[in-house]
Design a protein around this motif. Structure first.
Motif, mmCIF file in Angstrom:
data_model
loop_
_atom_site.group_PDB
_atom_site.id
_atom_site.type_symbol
_atom_site.label_atom_id
_atom_site.label_comp_id
_atom_site.label_asym_id
_atom_site.label_seq_id
_atom_site.Cartn_x
_atom_site.Cartn_y
_atom_site.Cartn_z
ATOM 1 N N ARG A 18 -5.342 75.288 28.246
ATOM 2 C CA ARG A 18 -4.031 75.301 28.231
ATOM 3 C C ARG A 18 -4.660 73.767 29.301
ATOM 4 O O ARG A 18 -5.104 74.009 30.168
ATOM 5 N N SER A 19 -3.601 72.496 29.291
ATOM 6 C CA SER A 19 -4.054 71.567 30.114
ATOM 7 C C SER A 19 -2.375 70.716 30.415
ATOM 8 O O SER A 19 -2.050 70.336 29.578
ATOM 9 N N ARG A 20 -2.757 70.610 31.740
ATOM 10 C CA ARG A 20 -1.424 69.980 32.061
ATOM 11 C C ARG A 20 -1.942 68.689 32.494
ATOM 12 O O ARG A 20 -2.950 68.976 33.832
ATOM 13 N N GLU A 21 -1.308 67.906 32.059
ATOM 14 C CA GLU A 21 -2.165 66.291 32.840
ATOM 15 C C GLU A 21 -0.952 65.727 33.458
ATOM 16 O O GLU A 21 0.459 65.657 33.932
ATOM 17 N N GLU A 22 -1.221 64.756 34.673
ATOM 18 C CA GLU A 22 -0.707 64.702 35.772
ATOM 19 C C GLU A 22 -1.021 62.159 36.173
ATOM 20 O O GLU A 22 -2.016 62.967 36.090
ATOM 21 N N ILE A 23 -0.128 61.881 36.330
ATOM 22 C CA ILE A 23 -0.015 60.495 35.773
ATOM 23 C C ILE A 23 0.687 60.209 37.798
ATOM 24 O O ILE A 23 1.991 60.075 37.452
ATOM 25 N N GLY A 24 -0.136 59.463 38.342
ATOM 26 C CA GLY A 24 0.515 59.570 39.755
ATOM 27 C C GLY A 24 0.624 60.400 40.235
ATOM 28 O O GLY A 24 2.104 60.017 41.177
ATOM 29 N N GLY A 25 0.544 61.559 40.009
ATOM 30 C CA GLY A 25 1.092 62.379 40.836
ATOM 31 C C GLY A 25 1.611 63.678 40.368
ATOM 32 O O GLY A 25 2.522 64.912 40.947
ATOM 33 N N ALA A 26 2.614 62.705 38.714
ATOM 34 C CA ALA A 26 3.454 63.369 38.107
ATOM 35 C C ALA A 26 3.666 64.207 37.172
ATOM 36 O O ALA A 26 2.135 63.639 36.266
ATOM 37 N N LEU A 27 3.491 65.417 36.650
ATOM 38 C CA LEU A 27 3.212 65.850 35.496
ATOM 39 C C LEU A 27 4.011 65.071 34.168
ATOM 40 O O LEU A 27 4.991 65.567 34.294
ATOM 41 N N ALA A 28 2.571 65.354 33.840
ATOM 42 C CA ALA A 28 3.469 64.050 32.590
ATOM 43 C C ALA A 28 3.237 64.369 30.858
ATOM 44 O O ALA A 28 4.396 64.716 30.274
ATOM 45 N N PHE A 29 2.331 65.770 30.481
ATOM 46 C CA PHE A 29 2.638 66.722 29.608
ATOM 47 C C PHE A 29 1.602 67.668 29.438
ATOM 48 O O PHE A 29 0.911 67.161 30.442
ATOM 49 N N THR A 30 1.928 68.372 28.791
ATOM 50 C CA THR A 30 0.996 70.004 28.857
ATOM 51 C C THR A 30 0.829 69.783 27.004
ATOM 52 O O THR A 30 1.032 69.667 25.772
ATOM 53 N N ILE A 31 -0.406 69.741 26.636
ATOM 54 C CA ILE A 31 -1.593 70.328 25.800
ATOM 55 C C ILE A 31 -1.071 71.850 25.638
ATOM 56 O O ILE A 31 -1.566 72.752 26.384
ATOM 57 N N ILE A 32 -0.716 72.775 24.447
ATOM 58 C CA ILE A 32 -0.612 74.029 23.786
ATOM 59 C C ILE A 32 -1.199 74.241 22.782
ATOM 60 O O ILE A 32 -1.041 73.262 21.806
ATOM 61 N N ALA A 33 -1.662 75.627 22.314
ATOM 62 C CA ALA A 33 -1.499 76.034 20.740
ATOM 63 C C ALA A 33 -0.515 75.593 20.465
ATOM 64 O O ALA A 33 0.524 75.915 20.879
#
Length: 204
Positions: A18-33
């Motif tokens: 599972r991936s949680r990506e932050e842009i500029g300190g804010a959570l932007a999107f999550t990668i899941i199955a």
């Protein structure tokens, strides 16, 4: 299926499950199955991103009637829960040797999210998970200048072919285990799990 890149931002290596990506300190999107709940949104996204001719491209021949390789279908969701990206990998047999490999695609990102780094994140996540599951090589049809950043090249695909119209210089490969595609020749063939009747959307 032939597909073009929809994002340009590169990201670092991602966690496998599972991936949680932050842009500029804010959570932007999550990668899941991917799950069955995601199928309608995934199909709508592919239609928007790739157009009505997406089902006529060469990789569709290898996906038709098949399910993605087990554990290798992913979506990216924004913080509202909307599906904003998708990538899946499929089992194929490589040429005359029928060695096992994966075919990646389609990779697509919602056109309104092109600059968010979602495509790069999906690619790195998919590659990491394929390696974790013990797969030895990944092939795709795409633009070398884009996919080269992930290690894909034409170095081992000169004697390989797709089962339909395609451009040879766009058939790319990444060896997850060195030497897997050494001397590989012939046309890729569909392999892996077959779809059950009435579940064609899983192969779109």
């Amino acid at each position: 299926m032939d597909f073009s890149p929809f994002v340009e931002a590169g990201l670092g290596d991602l966690p496998i499950s599972r991936s949680r990506e932050e842009i500029g300190g804010a959570l932007a999107f999550t990668i899941i199955a991917e799950t069955a709940v995601d199928i309608p949104a995934r199909e709508a996204l592919l239609d928007r991103a790739m157009g009505p001719k997406r089902r006529k491209k060469s990789s569709e021949t290898l996906r038709r009637g098949r399910r993605p390789s087990e554990g290798l279908a992913f979506v990216a969701r924004d913080m509202a829960g909307a599906v904003v990206g998708t990538v899946r990998l499929w089992d194929v047999a490589v040429g005359e040797s029928e060695a096992a490999a994966l075919l990646l695609g389609p990779l697509a990102v919602c056109p309104s999210q092109k600059s968010a780094g979602i495509g790069s994140a999906l690619m790195r996540h998919a590659i990491a998970e394929a390696r974790h599951l013990g797969h030895r090589a990944i092939l795709l049809v795409g633009d070398a200048p884009y996919y080269g950043r992930f290690g894909f090249s034409t170095e081992k695909t000169g004697r390989l072919a797709m089962p339909g119209p395609y451009e040879q210089h766009r058939l790319l490969a990444l060896e997850l285990c060195e030497g897997t595609l050494e001397g590989a020749a012939g046309t890729l063939q569909a392999a892996g799990r077959k779809l059950k009747a009435g579940r064609t959307l899983l192969a779109a």
